[in-house]
Design a protein around this motif. Structure first.
Motif, PDB file in Angstrom:
ATOM      1  N   ASP A 258       0.893  -1.174   0.000  1.00  0.00           N
ATOM      2  CA  ASP A 258       0.000   0.000   0.000  1.00  0.00           C
ATOM      3  C   ASP A 258       0.920   1.209   0.000  1.00  0.00           C
ATOM      4  OD1 ASP A 258      -3.066   0.767   1.902  1.00  0.00           O
ATOM      5  OD2 ASP A 258      -2.191   1.664   0.092  1.00  0.00           O
ATOM      6  N   THR A 259       1.422   1.583  -1.186  1.00  0.00           N
ATOM      7  CA  THR A 259       2.527   2.529  -1.234  1.00  0.00           C
ATOM      8  C   THR A 259       2.526   3.418  -2.461  1.00  0.00           C
ATOM      9  OG1 THR A 259       4.948   2.723  -1.157  1.00  0.00           O
ATOM     10  CG2 THR A 259       4.062   0.838  -2.346  1.00  0.00           C
ATOM     11  N   GLY A 260       2.914   4.672  -2.234  1.00  0.00           N
ATOM     12  CA  GLY A 260       3.113   5.608  -3.326  1.00  0.00           C
ATOM     13  C   GLY A 260       4.537   5.585  -3.852  1.00  0.00           C
ATOM     14  N   GLY A 261       5.418   4.756  -3.244  1.00  0.00           N
ATOM     15  CA  GLY A 261       6.798   4.695  -3.707  1.00  0.00           C
ATOM     16  C   GLY A 261       7.772   5.187  -2.655  1.00  0.00           C
ATOM     17  N   VAL A 262       8.756   5.938  -3.091  1.00  0.00           N
ATOM     18  CA  VAL A 262       9.791   6.445  -2.183  1.00  0.00           C
ATOM     19  C   VAL A 262       9.257   7.635  -1.384  1.00  0.00           C
ATOM     20  CG1 VAL A 262      11.977   7.730  -2.188  1.00  0.00           C
ATOM     21  CG2 VAL A 262      11.752   5.667  -3.557  1.00  0.00           C
ATOM     22  N   ARG A 263       9.576   7.683  -0.100  1.00  0.00           N
ATOM     23  CA  ARG A 263       9.212   8.823   0.742  1.00  0.00           C
ATOM     24  C   ARG A 263      10.192   9.952   0.428  1.00  0.00           C
ATOM     25  NH1 ARG A 263       9.183   7.598   7.075  1.00  0.00           N
ATOM     26  NH2 ARG A 263       7.682   5.995   6.439  1.00  0.00           N
ATOM     27  N   LEU A 264       9.701  11.019  -0.171  1.00  0.00           N
ATOM     28  CA  LEU A 264      10.603  12.054  -0.695  1.00  0.00           C
ATOM     29  C   LEU A 264      11.462  12.701   0.379  1.00  0.00           C
ATOM     30  CD1 LEU A 264       8.447  13.789  -3.433  1.00  0.00           C
ATOM     31  CD2 LEU A 264      10.216  12.045  -3.688  1.00  0.00           C
ATOM     32  N   GLN A 265      10.916  12.843   1.583  1.00  0.00           N
ATOM     33  CA  GLN A 265      11.687  13.483   2.659  1.00  0.00           C
ATOM     34  C   GLN A 265      12.912  12.639   3.052  1.00  0.00           C
ATOM     35  OE1 GLN A 265       8.438  12.966   2.651  1.00  0.00           O
ATOM     36  NE2 GLN A 265       7.458  14.986   2.767  1.00  0.00           N
ATOM     37  N   GLU A 266      12.897  11.371   2.647  1.00  0.00           N
ATOM     38  CA  GLU A 266      14.034  10.471   2.906  1.00  0.00           C
ATOM     39  C   GLU A 266      14.389   9.781   1.589  1.00  0.00           C
ATOM     40  OE1 GLU A 266      13.341   7.831   6.257  1.00  0.00           O
ATOM     41  OE2 GLU A 266      11.608   8.995   6.884  1.00  0.00           O
ATOM     42  N   ALA A 267      14.356  10.541   0.516  1.00  0.00           N
ATOM     43  CA  ALA A 267      14.390   9.958  -0.832  1.00  0.00           C
ATOM     44  C   ALA A 267      15.526   8.976  -1.042  1.00  0.00           C
ATOM     45  CB  ALA A 267      14.466  11.064  -1.882  1.00  0.00           C
ATOM     46  N   ASN A 268      16.735   9.354  -0.650  1.00  0.00           N
ATOM     47  CA  ASN A 268      17.886   8.483  -0.912  1.00  0.00           C
ATOM     48  C   ASN A 268      17.803   7.209  -0.077  1.00  0.00           C
ATOM     49  OD1 ASN A 268      18.792  10.465  -2.700  1.00  0.00           O
ATOM     50  ND2 ASN A 268      19.929  11.519  -1.087  1.00  0.00           N
ATOM     51  N   ALA A 269      17.377   7.340   1.167  1.00  0.00           N
ATOM     52  CA  ALA A 269      17.214   6.162   2.014  1.00  0.00           C
ATOM     53  C   ALA A 269      16.094   5.268   1.490  1.00  0.00           C
ATOM     54  CB  ALA A 269      16.923   6.582   3.454  1.00  0.00           C
ATOM     55  N   GLY A 270      15.019   5.879   1.030  1.00  0.00           N
ATOM     56  CA  GLY A 270      13.892   5.114   0.498  1.00  0.00           C
ATOM     57  C   GLY A 270      14.254   4.368  -0.770  1.00  0.00           C
TER      58      GLY A 270
ATOM     59  N   PRO B 116      13.211  20.655  -8.211  1.00  0.00           N
ATOM     60  CA  PRO B 116      11.973  21.347  -8.603  1.00  0.00           C
ATOM     61  C   PRO B 116      10.726  20.447  -8.501  1.00  0.00           C
ATOM     62  CG  PRO B 116      13.712  21.838 -10.167  1.00  0.00           C
ATOM     63  CD  PRO B 116      14.257  20.801  -9.227  1.00  0.00           C
ATOM     64  N   SER B 117      10.869  19.184  -8.932  1.00  0.00           N
ATOM     65  CA  SER B 117       9.727  18.267  -8.819  1.00  0.00           C
ATOM     66  C   SER B 117       9.419  17.967  -7.358  1.00  0.00           C
ATOM     67  CB  SER B 117      10.009  16.954  -9.554  1.00  0.00           C
ATOM     68  OG  SER B 117      10.257  17.196 -10.905  1.00  0.00           O
ATOM     69  N   MET B 118      10.479  17.783  -6.566  1.00  0.00           N
ATOM     70  CA  MET B 118      10.301  17.516  -5.136  1.00  0.00           C
ATOM     71  C   MET B 118       9.598  18.695  -4.472  1.00  0.00           C
ATOM     72  SD  MET B 118      13.324  15.963  -2.764  1.00  0.00           S
ATOM     73  CE  MET B 118      14.013  14.546  -3.594  1.00  0.00           C
ATOM     74  N   SER B 119       9.978  19.895  -4.907  1.00  0.00           N
ATOM     75  CA  SER B 119       9.373  21.098  -4.361  1.00  0.00           C
ATOM     76  C   SER B 119       7.882  21.133  -4.656  1.00  0.00           C
ATOM     77  CB  SER B 119      10.074  22.326  -4.957  1.00  0.00           C
ATOM     78  OG  SER B 119       9.325  23.489  -4.718  1.00  0.00           O
TER      79      SER B 119
ATOM     80  N   PRO C 253      22.166  14.197   4.252  1.00  0.00           N
ATOM     81  CA  PRO C 253      22.349  13.645   2.906  1.00  0.00           C
ATOM     82  C   PRO C 253      21.177  12.775   2.470  1.00  0.00           C
ATOM     83  CG  PRO C 253      23.467  12.254   4.488  1.00  0.00           C
ATOM     84  CD  PRO C 253      22.793  13.335   5.288  1.00  0.00           C
ATOM     85  N   VAL C 254      20.105  12.763   3.255  1.00  0.00           N
ATOM     86  CA  VAL C 254      19.113  11.703   3.086  1.00  0.00           C
ATOM     87  C   VAL C 254      18.103  11.941   1.970  1.00  0.00           C
ATOM     88  CG1 VAL C 254      17.193  12.370   4.621  1.00  0.00           C
ATOM     89  CG2 VAL C 254      17.944   9.983   4.514  1.00  0.00           C
ATOM     90  N   PHE C 255      18.004  13.154   1.409  1.00  0.00           N
ATOM     91  CA  PHE C 255      16.968  13.300   0.374  1.00  0.00           C
ATOM     92  C   PHE C 255      17.419  13.978  -0.917  1.00  0.00           C
ATOM     93  CE2 PHE C 255      15.821  17.794   0.388  1.00  0.00           C
ATOM     94  CZ  PHE C 255      16.262  18.231   1.618  1.00  0.00           C
ATOM     95  N   ALA C 256      18.396  14.865  -0.841  1.00  0.00           N
ATOM     96  CA  ALA C 256      18.696  15.671  -2.029  1.00  0.00           C
ATOM     97  C   ALA C 256      19.519  14.899  -3.056  1.00  0.00           C
ATOM     98  CB  ALA C 256      19.425  16.945  -1.620  1.00  0.00           C
ATOM     99  N   PRO C 257      19.388  15.277  -4.340  1.00  0.00           N
ATOM    100  CA  PRO C 257      20.184  14.633  -5.391  1.00  0.00           C
ATOM    101  C   PRO C 257      21.676  14.857  -5.199  1.00  0.00           C
ATOM    102  CG  PRO C 257      18.431  15.971  -6.355  1.00  0.00           C
ATOM    103  CD  PRO C 257      18.446  16.255  -4.890  1.00  0.00           C
ATOM    104  N   GLY C 258      22.469  14.025  -5.870  1.00  0.00           N
ATOM    105  CA  GLY C 258      23.906  14.275  -5.899  1.00  0.00           C
ATOM    106  C   GLY C 258      24.732  13.082  -5.485  1.00  0.00           C
TER     107      GLY C 258
END
Lengths: 315, 105, 242
Positions: free
Chosen positions: A122-134, C150-153, C171-176
């Protein structure tokens, strides 16, 4: 407890499951109801308070289980592991802790080899606030899932919640041994709004609900072979499907991958130029494809089984 | 985010023997309540984290009403709130206590 | 570095890697100490759709069918997944998953998989290619991302300036590249002033364990403080509970 009270308790449980909507239920309710009565045991439950270490940066509230319930239970007396996503918390999206629970469970499935895992997506995908971890969590889950299947374990997916199964969730679903999906379930990589934002409303009108469901919804996925079983929106239907899928033979090896390669190549060849789902359904031999979205579950299941039997050897 | 803490003395312990229960979901207009039977029987505590800032007085009233009504002695209730209305809060608190008071099969 | 420069630096003994019309590359390269590496990849920032994914997975399955233990090097400079009605209609999730499965299976079957990120990648394409390898390395200038700011915003309804401010402290969310290295996705950054062949040789000889170590790496580098421990605890609890 002697036999008579147990039989009564189980009959009551079945009646309750038949009356309960999977879509409306919370993740906790789904887990509690779809397993055998009182059989669920949670790993790192909410009282452990293993919350997201990142949401506070965005001033967002945490949930004690970070929206992922991991544990074990019984399905008709058979041991299963269970992972369930709460679609209403952060859209069911994968964050660091949320994803790590599923990865850990999959590694146990790999090591135990003979206990299936049922994932209640039940998911929209990656949680953007933790995007890299997700994103990483999803990659680690996929690796662990394939290791588990390689070791001989089955990993099954149930899809029918509010958030659907989007983004990286869709990729994880594509790695499962088999899937059951309801009318309400949707499976997709890019969501409707993302396609519209990037490509314009002519490419995809995200407000056109009928279009969203024709393109990504459970009925279409069943007909095109993206899911093995279509179920009604009740907890009982999903339970029955899970029991059935646990029993189906499904290996994972080079032969299966080659079969899948053929299956996906054939699909592109057959349907690669169809502009819409109704064109695909028509070319599958369905006489009245426009009527498919409104078909009741039982009628649709009968139609789907006439059109294509589910394959358990090519996913 | 705002953190609130309330402690009440109560006359009666919460019924039953279950040590933990949880209700609700953290989302806009919703909240989760984790209830644990870990305090002395005459004590009740509530730990609240809420996304809606500045409503301390409302929480105080809702909590006071809840404690008076349910006498949840021995219970610690931990709340993650996504900005629920007072009646939803009251409902969840009551649901949590009902759940932990349920007899085990 | 251009693709040709990269290939030349990777395989000074020779290679036959070529680009096709879909923006995909395929071929093999000779290693200095003998042996071959099977090369495939996405270049020119090509989005990965059903057709691209299917071709890439076919090549991976070819390598497996040939037997042996040639490593597979996947070169990555892609867009995100192809965003279209057609792709989702056809079930893009299955095509991307199938590619990832093929890569993971190849690795488990003895073809060590290495990802070399030299350009861009994002979202579903990132997961199905670079993140489906056992070891992911990157050249300076590589730009991996989950989603552009921009999309994240737009989705989070937070101004870009706010996102950029918050990105300074985590480092947990931004690109790079730095962020994806710190969280454990990118194992190492290669030096583009030194021979890539040498760096590849070192990597292949390290004989990394099959075990996915990205969680441990993320913890070590302070990019993901909780993942490794939560994974271990759940695994142990689940195995004890049998």
């Amino acid at each position: 407890m002697s036999a008579a009270p147990i039989a009564k308790r189980d009959a009551e449980a079945e009646a309750q499951r038949k009356a309960a909507s999977w879509y409306e239920a919370s993740a906790r309710e789904r887990v509690r109801l779809f397993l055998d009565v009182h059989s669920f045991q949670e790993f790192i439950g909410p009282e452990q308070r293993e919350i997201s270490p990142h949401l506070h940066i965005f001033n967002l509230p945490e949930q004690f289980d970070d929206g992922m319930i991991a544990g074990r239970g019984l399905l008709e007396g058979q041991r299963v592991f269970v992972a369930a996503q709460e679609g209403r918390f952060m859209g069911g999206a994968f964050g660091e802790v949320h994803g790590a629970k599923l990865t850990g469970l999959l590694r146990a499935v790999r090591d135990a080899k003979s206990i299936p895992l049922v994932i209640l997506f039940d998911t929209g995908g990656v949680r953007l606030q933790e995007a890299n971890a997700g994103e990483l969590a999803i990659a680690e889950i996929m690796r662990a899932l394939i290791e588990a299947r390689t070791a001989g374990a089955k990993v099954l997916g149930l899809i029918g919640g509010r958030a659907g199964c989007y983004g990286g969730g869709g990729l994880i679903a594509g790695c499962c041994s088999a899937l059951a999906v309801s009318e309400q379930g949707r499976i997709s990589v890019s969501g409707p709004e993302v396609i519209e934002t990037n490509r314009g409303v002519e490419e995809f009108d995200s407000k056109d609900r009928a279009l969203v469901w024709r393109t990504m919804g459970g009925k279409h996925r069943r007909l095109i072979g993206g899911a093995e079983i279509f179920v009604d929106d009740t907890i009982e239907s999903f339970r029955v499907a899970a029991i059935q899928l646990c029993r189906c033979a499904s290996a994972f090896d080079t032969a299966v991958l080659q079969s899948e390669q053929m299956r996906l190549k054939q699909r592109l060849r057959q349907f690669g130029f169809c502009p819409d789902a109704v064109d695909i359904w028509r070319s599958q031999g369905i006489e009245n494809p426009d009527a498919v979205p409104d078909m009741a579950a039982d009628d649709f299941i009968a139609l789907a089984n006439r059109i294509r039997e589910p394959r358990y050897d090519a996913r | 985010m705002e953190a609130l803490h309330f402690h009440h003395k109560v006359n009666q312990r919460a019924a039953g023997t279950k040590v933990m229960a949880i209700v609700g979901v953290v989302a806009s207009g919703n909240l989760e309540v984790l209830v644990e039977r870990i305090l002395p029987e005459s004590d009740c505590e509530l730990d609240i984290k809420t996304a809606a800032v500045g409503f301390g007085a409302v929480w105080e009233q809702v909590v006071a009403d809840f404690v008076e009504l349910r006498s949840p002695g021995g219970l610690k209730l931990s709340v993650n709130d996504g900005g629920a209305r007072p009646d939803t809060v009251a409902l969840r608190l009551a649901q949590a206590v009902r759940l932990i008071e349920e007899l085990d099969p | 570095m251009t693709l040709d420069e990269i290939l030349y630096s990777l395989f000074p003994q020779g290679h036959d890697v070529e680009k096709n019309d879909l923006g995909l590359v395929r071929g093999s390269g000779v290693l200095a100490r003998g042996g071959r590496v099977q090369v495939l990849g996405v270049v020119d920032r090509t989005p990965i759709g059903a057709d691209e994914a299917l071709q890439l997975s076919e090549w991976v399955l070819d390598v497996i069918a040939q037997g042996g233990s040639d490593p597979i090097l996947i070169l990555v400079d892609s867009d995100s997944q192809r965003m279209s009605k057609r792709e989702e209609l056809l079930g893009l999730n299955e095509y991307l998953a199938h590619l990832a499965k093929a890569l993971i299976h190849a690795d488990l079957q003895g073809h060590a998989t290495v990802g070399l990120l030299f350009g861009h990648t994002a979202a579903g394409a990132f997961i199905a290619t670079a993140l489906a390898t056992r070891t992911l390395v990157a050249l300076p200038g590589a730009q991996p991302e989950v989603m552009d700011l921009p999309s994240m915003s737009r989705v989070t309804k937070l101004p870009i300036e706010i996102l950029m401010e918050k990105a300074k402290s985590t480092p947990v969310f931004a690109p790079g590249l730095e962020n994806l290295a710190q969280t454990g996705a990118v194992c190492a950054k290669w030096n583009d002033k030194r021979s890539l062949a040498d760096q590849l040789q070192v990597l292949l000889h390290e004989r990394r364990a099959h075990r996915d170590q990205r969680d441990a790496l993320g913890k070590l580098r302070n990019g993901r403080p909780k993942a490794a421990d939560i994974q271990d605890r759940v695994r142990e609890l689940a195995l004890q509970a049998q």
